[in-house]
Design an enzyme around this catalytic site. Structure first.
Site, PDB file in Angstrom:
ATOM      1  N   GLY A  97     -42.369  74.464  29.022  1.00 16.03           N
ATOM      2  CA  GLY A  97     -42.518  75.231  26.696  1.00 16.03           C
ATOM      3  C   GLY A  97     -43.537  74.729  25.586  1.00 16.03           C
ATOM      4  N   ASP A 314     -38.269  61.985  27.083  1.00 19.55           N
ATOM      5  CA  ASP A 314     -38.735  61.629  28.543  1.00 19.55           C
ATOM      6  C   ASP A 314     -38.962  60.469  28.484  1.00 19.55           C
ATOM      7  OD1 ASP A 314     -39.015  64.655  28.255  1.00 19.55           O
ATOM      8  OD2 ASP A 314     -41.232  64.817  27.781  1.00 19.55           O
ATOM      9  N   LYS A 341     -33.459  70.717  28.824  1.00 19.91           N
ATOM     10  CA  LYS A 341     -35.006  70.505  28.984  1.00 19.91           C
ATOM     11  C   LYS A 341     -35.199  71.434  30.258  1.00 19.91           C
ATOM     12  CE  LYS A 341     -37.091  67.143  26.605  1.00 19.91           C
ATOM     13  NZ  LYS A 341     -38.195  67.282  25.750  1.00 19.91           N
ATOM     14  N   ARG A 387     -39.551  65.030  36.164  1.00 16.45           N
ATOM     15  CA  ARG A 387     -38.971  63.722  35.742  1.00 16.45           C
ATOM     16  C   ARG A 387     -38.204  63.597  36.413  1.00 16.45           C
ATOM     17  NH1 ARG A 387     -42.991  62.645  32.367  1.00 16.45           N
ATOM     18  NH2 ARG A 387     -44.011  64.306  30.938  1.00 16.45           N
TER      19      ARG A 387
END
Length: 428
Positions: A97, A314, A341, A387
Site C-alpha cells: 500500500g 499497526d 490492511k 504483523r
C-alpha cells in the site's frame, strides 16, 4: 524459511536490538528522492518486499539509483520533476500500500498511460477515495477490474485545485495527495471529509516533505494548502528512522517476560506515531525509559486497558497479543481500518486469539480480549500478513509452544525478524 515454524517456550526475553528502517519512511523517502532536484543518499533503508516493489517501480520509470550490497544505503539521482513513463507501462506492486497509493498520485501528474496492479489481496484493498480526489484535480483514472479497487490505469491530468478527500479509511490517500500536490500546476487546497484516521502518519509525511524543501499549510489536520509549481530539493543525506511498529514486538516481549529490552534507532524525538506504543505498555504496568535514540522496557505486572487505538493501528495489533498476559480484559477501540490492511486484521486476530484460549468479542471497529488462565498450544494462521506472524511470536513467552504458519511472510517489512527475536530469547 519452512512453511511452519514452532517456537519453544521462552523463560526470559532481554537484550538490545538496532531496528531496521521504517517501511513507511523508506518508501516515502525513495519517492521524494526520485522526484527531487539533486542526489539524495538514503541511510538505514529497509530491505523488504514492499521497498523492493517501490525500487523496481522507480527503475522502470527511469530513475537511476545505486544500492549498496547490504541494500540499506541507496544513492538516488533525482529527476528534478515528475515521474513519467516512456510508453505504456504496467507496474506490479505486490501488496504494498505504501507504494500503490503514493505512486497512483505521483503518476497522475505525468502524460503517459501507466497501469498499477498487484497481488489478489491488493485488488481487495480500496482506493476509491484517492481516485475520487485525483479526478477532482483533473486526473484521468480508469478502474480495470472492480470499481473502487486496483488495478487502475492512469492517464495523467492532475492539476491541483479544490479537492476533498475522505480520511476515514486510510491516511495513505491523503499522504499520496500531499506528496503529489507541490508538482501540480496549480495550488492544491485539500479538505478532509470524515474523521482522519492514523493522523501520526500524516505528521510523518509533512515532516519528510519539509526535509525535501516543501512546506504545507496544515490547518488542524482538517484543511491543507500546498503551493503548486514546486520541485523537491534533495537534502544530500537522509537517515531513515528505525521502524517503530517493529519495535513493538521487542518492547512487548520485555513487558511480558523481561528482563529489559532496549531498542535503538528510535527515541523520544521520533516522528513516528507508533513510538507511543511504549506509552500504552506503560499504562498496562510496564516500566519504560526514553532516550534520544532508544526506548527501553522492563517487565512488571500487566493489567488490561480500554483505549482508542486509532493513532497507532499497526502497533495496536501487538497490544492484542500482549493482552494475553495481562490481568483482566483489554478492549482496543476505533480500529476499523484494520479491516482494509494486508488482511481483515480484526477478523484474523479474533480467530487466532481464540485458538490460544482467549475469549474474544469482535465488533465492527473494536476487539475485546479476555485472557485465559493458561495459554493453549496452537498453530497460528498468518493470512500472508507479516504483523500476524510477528504478533503471535509473543505466545512463546508463556509456558506454551506456538507454531507460526508461513513465517516467511515477515519479508514484507522485517525479513530477519525471527532470527532477531530468537537472539533475545532465553529458553526454559
Amino acid at each position: 524459511m519452512s512453511s511452519a515454524l514452532t517456537l519453544q517456550p521462552v523463560r526470559r526475553f532481554s537484550g538490545e536490538i538496532n531496528l531496521p528502517g521504517s517501511k513507511s519512511v523508506s518508501n516515502r523517502a525513495l519517492l521524494l528522492a526520485a522526484q527531487a532536484r539533486g542526489v539524495t543518499r538514503l541511510h538505514n533503508l529497509l530491505d523488504s518486499d514492499d521497498v523492493r516493489y517501490m525500487l523496481d517501480a522507480l527503475k522502470a520509470l527511469g530513475v537511476r539509483y545505486q544500492l549498496s550490497d547490504c541494500r540499506t544505503r541507496c544513492e538516488v539521482q533525482g529527476l528534478g520533476g515528475t515521474l513519467s513513463a516512456h510508453g505504456a507501462l504496467t507496474l506490479f506492486l505486490g501488496n504494498a500500500g505504501t507504494a500503490m497509493r503514493p505512486l497512483a498520485a505521483a503518476l497522475s501528474l505525468g502524460l503517459r498511460d501507466v497501469i498499477l496492479t498487484g497481488e489478489p489481496r491488493m485488488k481487495e484493498r480500496p482506493i476509491a477515495h484517492l481516485v475520487t480526489a485525483l479526478r477532482q484535480g483533473g486526473a484521468q483514472v480508469d478502474y480495470l477490474e472492480s470499481d473502487g479497487y486496483p488495478p487502475v490505469r492512469l492517464h495523467g491530468g492532475f492539476n491541483g485545485g479544490e479537492i476533498s478527500v475522505d480520511g476515514s479509511v486510510s491516511s495513505q490517500f491523503l499522504t499520496a495527495l500531499l506528496m503529489a500536490a507541490p508538482m501540480a500546476a496549480e495550488e492544491t487546497r485539500i479538505t478532509i471529509l470524515g474523521e482522519l484516521v492514523s493522523k501520526p502518519y500524516i505528521a510523518i509525511t509533512l515532516a519528510m516533505m519539509r526535509a525535501f524543501g516543501v512546506e504545507v499549510e496544515n490547518h488542524a489536520y482538517r484543511h491543507f494548502v500546498v503551493r503548486g509549481g514546486q520541485v523537491y530539493q534533495a537534502p544530500s543525506d537522509y537517515l531513515v528512522e528505525g521502524d517503530a511498529s517493529s519495535a513493538s514486538y521487542f518492547l512487548a516481549g520485555a513487558a511480558i517476560a523481561g528482563g529489559t529490552v532496549r531498542v535503538t534507532g528510535i527515541g523520544r524525538h521520533s516522528m513516528q506515531g507508533d513510538i507511543h506504543f511504549a506509552d500504552v505498555l506503560e499504562k498496562m504496568g510496564a516500566q519504560v525509559e526514553w532516550g534520544n535514540d532508544y526506548i527501553a522496557c522492563t517487565r512488571d505486572s500487566l493489567h488490561g486497558i480500554d483505549m482508542d487505538m486509532n493513532a497507532i493501528p499497526d502497533a495496536a495489533m501487538t497490544i492484542a497479543t500482549t493482552a494475553l498476559f495481562a490481568k483482566g480484559p483489554t478492549t482496543l477501540r476505533n480500529i476499523y481500518n484494520w479491516r482494509v490492511k494486508e488482511t481483515d486484521r480484526l477478523a484474523a486476530m479474533a480467530s487466532e486469539l481464540r485458538k490460544v484460549g482467549a475469549v474474544v468479542e469482535e465488533g465492527t471497529d473494536f476487539l475485546r480480549i479476555e485472557p485465559p488462565a493458561q495459554l493453549q498450544a496452537a498453530q497460528i494462521a498468518t493470512y500472508n500478513d507479516h504483523r500476524m506472524a510477528m504478533c503471535f511470536s509473543l505466545v512463546a513467552l508463556s509456558g506454551t509452544p506456538v507454531t507460526i504458519c508461513d513465517p516467511g511472510c515477515t519479508a514484507k517489512t522485517f525479513p530477519d525478524y525471527f532470527r532477531q527475536f530468537s537472539a533475545l530469547c532465553h529458553p526454559r
